[in-house]
Design a protein around this motif. Structure first.
Motif, PDB file in Angstrom:
ATOM      1  N   ASP A   1     110.192  54.432 128.975  1.00  0.00           N
ATOM      2  CA  ASP A   1     110.468  53.564 130.122  1.00  0.00           C
ATOM      3  C   ASP A   1     111.245  52.324 129.687  1.00  0.00           C
ATOM      4  O   ASP A   1     112.182  51.885 130.359  1.00  0.00           O
ATOM      5  N   SER A   2     110.827  51.751 128.554  1.00  0.00           N
ATOM      6  CA  SER A   2     111.502  50.567 128.027  1.00  0.00           C
ATOM      7  C   SER A   2     112.944  50.887 127.650  1.00  0.00           C
ATOM      8  O   SER A   2     113.860  50.099 127.942  1.00  0.00           O
ATOM      9  N   GLN A   3     113.170  52.054 127.023  1.00  0.00           N
ATOM     10  CA  GLN A   3     114.526  52.459 126.658  1.00  0.00           C
ATOM     11  C   GLN A   3     115.399  52.666 127.882  1.00  0.00           C
ATOM     12  O   GLN A   3     116.558  52.244 127.912  1.00  0.00           O
ATOM     13  N   ILE A   4     114.858  53.296 128.901  1.00  0.00           N
ATOM     14  CA  ILE A   4     115.627  53.539 130.132  1.00  0.00           C
ATOM     15  C   ILE A   4     116.016  52.210 130.772  1.00  0.00           C
ATOM     16  O   ILE A   4     117.160  52.002 131.205  1.00  0.00           O
ATOM     17  N   SER A   5     115.051  51.295 130.843  1.00  0.00           N
ATOM     18  CA  SER A   5     115.325  49.974 131.418  1.00  0.00           C
ATOM     19  C   SER A   5     116.374  49.220 130.593  1.00  0.00           C
ATOM     20  O   SER A   5     117.304  48.616 131.151  1.00  0.00           O
ATOM     21  N   THR A   6     116.236  49.283 129.280  1.00  0.00           N
ATOM     22  CA  THR A   6     117.168  48.572 128.408  1.00  0.00           C
ATOM     23  C   THR A   6     118.569  49.172 128.498  1.00  0.00           C
ATOM     24  O   THR A   6     119.568  48.449 128.509  1.00  0.00           O
ATOM     25  N   PHE A   7     118.649  50.503 128.568  1.00  0.00           N
ATOM     26  CA  PHE A   7     119.961  51.136 128.723  1.00  0.00           C
ATOM     27  C   PHE A   7     120.592  50.767 130.061  1.00  0.00           C
ATOM     28  O   PHE A   7     121.813  50.652 130.169  1.00  0.00           O
ATOM     29  N   GLY A   8     119.774  50.580 131.076  1.00  0.00           N
ATOM     30  CA  GLY A   8     120.299  50.134 132.364  1.00  0.00           C
ATOM     31  C   GLY A   8     120.919  48.748 132.267  1.00  0.00           C
ATOM     32  O   GLY A   8     121.997  48.481 132.825  1.00  0.00           O
TER      33      GLY A   8
ATOM     34  N   ASN B   1     124.890  60.454 130.006  1.00  0.00           N
ATOM     35  CA  ASN B   1     124.258  61.446 129.144  1.00  0.00           C
ATOM     36  C   ASN B   1     122.959  60.928 128.537  1.00  0.00           C
ATOM     37  O   ASN B   1     121.951  61.648 128.487  1.00  0.00           O
ATOM     38  N   ARG B   2     122.989  59.682 128.055  1.00  0.00           N
ATOM     39  CA  ARG B   2     121.794  59.148 127.425  1.00  0.00           C
ATOM     40  C   ARG B   2     120.679  58.932 128.447  1.00  0.00           C
ATOM     41  O   ARG B   2     119.503  59.228 128.180  1.00  0.00           O
ATOM     42  N   ASN B   3     121.014  58.419 129.601  1.00  0.00           N
ATOM     43  CA  ASN B   3     119.999  58.224 130.647  1.00  0.00           C
ATOM     44  C   ASN B   3     119.395  59.557 131.080  1.00  0.00           C
ATOM     45  O   ASN B   3     118.180  59.655 131.297  1.00  0.00           O
ATOM     46  N   ALA B   4     120.248  60.567 131.212  1.00  0.00           N
ATOM     47  CA  ALA B   4     119.746  61.894 131.594  1.00  0.00           C
ATOM     48  C   ALA B   4     118.795  62.427 130.527  1.00  0.00           C
ATOM     49  O   ALA B   4     117.749  63.014 130.838  1.00  0.00           O
ATOM     50  N   SER B   5     119.153  62.224 129.254  1.00  0.00           N
ATOM     51  CA  SER B   5     118.314  62.689 128.154  1.00  0.00           C
ATOM     52  C   SER B   5     116.968  61.966 128.145  1.00  0.00           C
ATOM     53  O   SER B   5     115.910  62.597 128.001  1.00  0.00           O
ATOM     54  N   LEU B   6     116.990  60.645 128.318  1.00  0.00           N
ATOM     55  CA  LEU B   6     115.744  59.870 128.314  1.00  0.00           C
ATOM     56  C   LEU B   6     114.846  60.258 129.490  1.00  0.00           C
ATOM     57  O   LEU B   6     113.624  60.369 129.346  1.00  0.00           O
ATOM     58  N   LYS B   7     115.441  60.469 130.647  1.00  0.00           N
ATOM     59  CA  LYS B   7     114.651  60.844 131.818  1.00  0.00           C
ATOM     60  C   LYS B   7     114.048  62.238 131.662  1.00  0.00           C
ATOM     61  O   LYS B   7     112.925  62.492 132.120  1.00  0.00           O
ATOM     62  N   GLU B   8     114.790  63.134 131.009  1.00  0.00           N
ATOM     63  CA  GLU B   8     114.252  64.467 130.743  1.00  0.00           C
ATOM     64  C   GLU B   8     113.077  64.387 129.769  1.00  0.00           C
ATOM     65  O   GLU B   8     112.052  65.062 129.951  1.00  0.00           O
ATOM     66  N   MET B   9     113.212  63.553 128.756  1.00  0.00           N
ATOM     67  CA  MET B   9     112.127  63.354 127.801  1.00  0.00           C
ATOM     68  C   MET B   9     110.900  62.767 128.488  1.00  0.00           C
ATOM     69  O   MET B   9     109.757  63.159 128.217  1.00  0.00           O
ATOM     70  N   LEU B  10     111.130  61.823 129.405  1.00  0.00           N
ATOM     71  CA  LEU B  10     110.018  61.210 130.128  1.00  0.00           C
ATOM     72  C   LEU B  10     109.342  62.225 131.038  1.00  0.00           C
ATOM     73  O   LEU B  10     108.111  62.236 131.177  1.00  0.00           O
ATOM     74  N   SER B  11     110.144  63.101 131.639  1.00  0.00           N
ATOM     75  CA  SER B  11     109.579  64.141 132.507  1.00  0.00           C
ATOM     76  C   SER B  11     108.710  65.099 131.703  1.00  0.00           C
ATOM     77  O   SER B  11     107.602  65.459 132.130  1.00  0.00           O
TER      78      SER B  11
END
Length: 486
Positions: free
Chosen positions: A48-55, A422-432
């Protein structure tokens, strides 16, 4: 602690008979069993922190792209700025087509709108009938000739019953679209109707003729009091001001204008005439280097904001033994290397400079950019070459301008197939996947806890029975011992 009530009302509870603390034992065992779930939850928090930071990083890149776009815009490098020696007389603004140069503007007269005013007595009330208004130019001295405006037609306004008050007549005129504006003026003599041209200029003068269907045989009263046609001998209204054109000279060339705002009399230049002049006003147009300097400064600020954010999020704190959200992230490391690579590769776009540092933009040890105002000033003094160094869209990286490279890097990173998507999609898939693993593990933990409770509850019951048997045997042995002694 499991408690049950039987059909006959007896109460049993784990641990009551044996002294075995089943709940504590199960809780301790489950704490061990739950450690993988705790790890999954911790990983989810990090994701979650990585997704927020990438945003946030994406937002910084968007700003960098915007500032890069501004510095590669054709309109920026073609921009000019205009100044007037007397802005109270002649205001000036320049557009994209303006060329550097100097001009002298001398204003003889301003463009004016025709203004007519009725007498106070005549304006108190009107009769039924019609008012015809026609735009055109009044000429002669005294004025006696009217030439209708080619692009307009006479407008007739009917005044019916209940529409004869001064307010109603004013509103009817204003709603007719006749090219004039009516208003009510109040003075010591009372209220009177004033009518003026909507636009300035000689051809926007007007004449008024009326027809009364209910007459009063008095030309100075009723609708006839609004007549103004010197060519036809009707001048009931007073001409407070006649329509006229502005007259001026620009570099000695005579110009007449219906408006006090002159557009493209000089290519790309707009002159706003404010008052007449006793002597020529100097107007100059120069290349707009100040705006270029501002855009360079804004770009450097955007780059530094991005660089500082990335440095913070990718750092490792030895004291707290914690890393930033992007510490070790391959995508972030790649982007940082690409940003630095843009500056490190020389450009052949300009024949004067090859590196950004030569025009005052250099990278400091912490990865941010600094501006040397003296060197940047020298660059701005040679704007065509500075444009090449920064904005050239070359066939390859080496022949492209530095800011063009940043723009292309940001475009690629922010694009539909870029780093961020690509990175956001990867992180969200990992979170899922993490969430699914947590759900599955929680089911497993519930099953494990139920099994442990069954086992330890059974053990508790067995121990309770053994304790009871032990107590019974002890009593029997004690009784036997007493009988033997007797």
């Amino acid at each position: 602690m499991a408690t049950s009530i039987s059909g006959v009302g007896s109460l049993s509870s784990a641990g009551l008979g044996s002294g075995l603390d089943v709940n504590s034992i199960v809780a301790s065992l489950m704490a061990v069993e739950a450690r993988p779930l705790d790890m999954l939850k911790s990983q989810a928090k990090d994701l979650d922190s990585q997704i927020s930071t990438f945003g946030k990083l994406q937002s910084f890149f968007s700003v960098l792209r915007d500032k890069s776009n501004a510095l590669t815009s054709t309109s920026l490098w073609n921009g000019t700025t205009a100044t007037s020696g007397d802005a109270t007389a002649v205001k000036v603004t320049s557009g994209a087509a303006a060329a550097a140069g100097s001009y002298q503007v001398n204003v003889s007269t301003l463009a004016k709108a025709q203004t007519l005013t009725a007498s106070a007595a005549a304006s108190s009330t009107f009769n039924e009938g019609s008012i015809t208004i026609e735009l055109g130019a009044w000429t002669g001295d005294p004025i006696d000739t009217f030439t209708a405006k080619a692009s307009s037609v006479p407008v007739t306004i009917d005044i019916g019953a209940g529409e004869t008050s001064i307010e109603a007549v004013r509103d009817k005129i204003n709603g007719a679209g006749a090219g004039v504006i009516a208003s009510i003026v109040n003075d010591a003599s009372g209220a009177r109707l004033s009518i003026r041209s909507k636009d300035t200029g000689l051809e926007n003068g007007f004449r008024i003729t009326t027809v009364e269907t209910v007459g009063d045989a008095d030309a100075t009263a009723g609708l006839s009091a609004l007549d103004y046609d010197p060519a036809g001998g009707l001048t009931q209204m007073t001409a407070a001001q006649q329509a006229s054109n502005a007259t001026l000279t620009v570099n000695g060339i005579a110009i007449s204008s219906a408006s006090n705002t002159l557009v493209d009399v000089v290519d790309g230049l707009t002159l706003n005439l404010m008052k007449t002049t006793a002597s020529p006003v100097d107007v100059s147009v120069a290349v707009d280097t100040e705006t270029v300097k501002t855009k360079v400064t804004e770009f450097v600020t955007a780059f530094n904001d991005l660089a500082n954010f990335m440095r913070t999020q990718m750092a490792y704190n030895a004291d707290s033994k914690t890393g930033g959200a992007l510490q070790g992230d391959r995508a972030a490391v790649s982007l940082l290397n690409q940003l630095r690579g843009v500056i490190n590769v020389e450009s052949s776009a300009s024949g004067t400079w090859t590196r950004l540092s030569e025009v005052g933009i250099s990278m400091k040890g912490d990865g941010t950019l600094a501006i040397d105002s003296t060197k940047l000033g020298n660059g701005l003094a040679n704007l065509p070459e500075l444009k090449k160094l920064l904005a050239t869209d070359g066939a390859d990286t080496a022949s492209s301008g530095f800011i063009r490279r940043f723009k292309e890097l940001a475009d690629a990173a922010l694009g539909s197939e870029g780093t961020f998507e690509n990175r956001n999609a990867s992180l969200k898939e990992m979170l899922s996947r993490n969430g699914k693993n947590q759900d599955a593990y929680e089911v497993r933990l519930a099953q494990t806890e139920a099994r442990l409770r069954r086992q330890y509850t059974a053990l508790d019951a067995t121990m309770s029975q053994l304790n009871g048997l032990s107590s019974y045997l002890g009593q029997q042995l004690k009784s036997l011992n007493i009988n033997t002694q007797a």
